[in-house]
Scaffold this motif. Sequence first.
Motif, PDB file in Angstrom:
ATOM      1  N   ALA A  90       0.819  -1.219   0.000  1.00 42.35           N
ATOM      2  CA  ALA A  90       0.000   0.000   0.000  1.00 42.35           C
ATOM      3  C   ALA A  90       0.849   1.264   0.000  1.00 42.35           C
ATOM      4  O   ALA A  90       0.401   2.317  -0.479  1.00 42.35           O
ATOM      5  CB  ALA A  90      -0.932  -0.003   1.210  1.00 42.35           C
ATOM      6  N   ALA A 149      -1.369  -5.126  -1.090  1.00 44.22           N
ATOM      7  CA  ALA A 149      -2.388  -4.326  -0.400  1.00 44.22           C
ATOM      8  C   ALA A 149      -2.664  -3.015  -1.138  1.00 44.22           C
ATOM      9  O   ALA A 149      -3.497  -2.225  -0.686  1.00 44.22           O
ATOM     10  CB  ALA A 149      -1.929  -4.027   1.029  1.00 44.22           C
ATOM     11  N   PHE A 150      -1.999  -2.810  -2.258  1.00 38.77           N
ATOM     12  CA  PHE A 150      -2.172  -1.580  -3.023  1.00 38.77           C
ATOM     13  C   PHE A 150      -3.603  -1.414  -3.517  1.00 38.77           C
ATOM     14  O   PHE A 150      -4.075  -0.292  -3.725  1.00 38.77           O
ATOM     15  CB  PHE A 150      -1.203  -1.582  -4.214  1.00 38.77           C
ATOM     16  N   ILE A 152      -6.269  -1.580  -2.036  1.00 39.45           N
ATOM     17  CA  ILE A 152      -7.181  -0.968  -1.070  1.00 39.45           C
ATOM     18  C   ILE A 152      -7.630   0.424  -1.503  1.00 39.45           C
ATOM     19  O   ILE A 152      -8.746   0.861  -1.189  1.00 39.45           O
ATOM     20  CB  ILE A 152      -6.526  -0.899   0.332  1.00 39.45           C
ATOM     21  N   SER A 224      -4.959   1.616  -8.996  1.00 39.11           N
ATOM     22  CA  SER A 224      -5.414   0.649  -7.999  1.00 39.11           C
ATOM     23  C   SER A 224      -6.753   0.047  -8.401  1.00 39.11           C
ATOM     24  O   SER A 224      -6.985  -1.155  -8.255  1.00 39.11           O
ATOM     25  CB  SER A 224      -5.528   1.323  -6.625  1.00 39.11           C
TER      26      SER A 224
END
Length: 311
Positions: A90, A149-150, A152, A224
């Motif tokens: 992220a 987790a990017f 998100i 994303s």
Amino acid sequence: MGSFRPAEFMARYVAYFALVAVIVVFGILSPDRFLTFNNLGVVLQNSAVLAIVAIGITFIIIAGSIDLSVGSVMAFSGAIAATFAGPWGAWAIVLAPVVGAILGAINGVIFVRFRIPSFVVTLGMLSIARGATVIYTGGSPISIPLTSAFDIFGIPPMPFLIAAGVAALMGGLLAFTTFGRYTFAIGGDEEKAAILGVPIGKVKFAMFALSGALAGLGGGILTSQLGSGSPTVGSGFELLAISAVVIGGTPLTGGAGSIIGTVVGSLVIMTLSNGLVIMGVSSNVQTVLTGLVLIVAVMISIRRGKLKIIK
């Protein structure tokens, strides 16, 4: 007490009237599909990235200049972020506004230092950044690992929350700080602002860096959502973002405008697009209608007393 001026009132609040009109029209034509909570969520989700990018351009247009490079800046920033989405997760989102700010700063330096019109400078950056993105990606999307987790930042309500935070922060910057007052002063009368001691060059440089940073952030969020850094990200976003700003009541002649107006302008464009999709209208017709809306908005909002000033 000043007299009521219908033209000035319409110029300031055209976005609000347009948003109500669009909602009413599509609400009547397709109430079972348009007027639902799920569709409202879709509109807000789609408006988030546009609002973020358009907010950055708002400062530049208020100052009487223009930024045509935001779409390409989105693509390059998103591609860089996608490259590091695997190892950084992220945290790779941080790279998007940083890269965007660097490209915006380059625009600002050339614009201020060499006194080249902003239209020409940013048009050049539009081509440079887009070409650099194609070269960097090899013409193919850079996939983001499914384990990263990017993603998100593309999942509701995260884009909306980020856009709301950006709008609140930038609204305060424009309305309550010296930087905001300088922005209005430059757009209102640049020569007088310079005489009064406004650091014209520094303010313009900061505006372009800010616009680049927000374009980069928008590109990171869009990347994303797509799950990859594509060289086609942000294509045509320049027209959409400028349209949102102008529809929101910021005249291309500068000197006036607001962040909330730009946010509402973004909602108008995306609500119109959403309604047309629901009605089965082709994307080509949507593009035509967006252009028509922009022309009408300019006709309503432009400050004709400043047409003798070319920036």
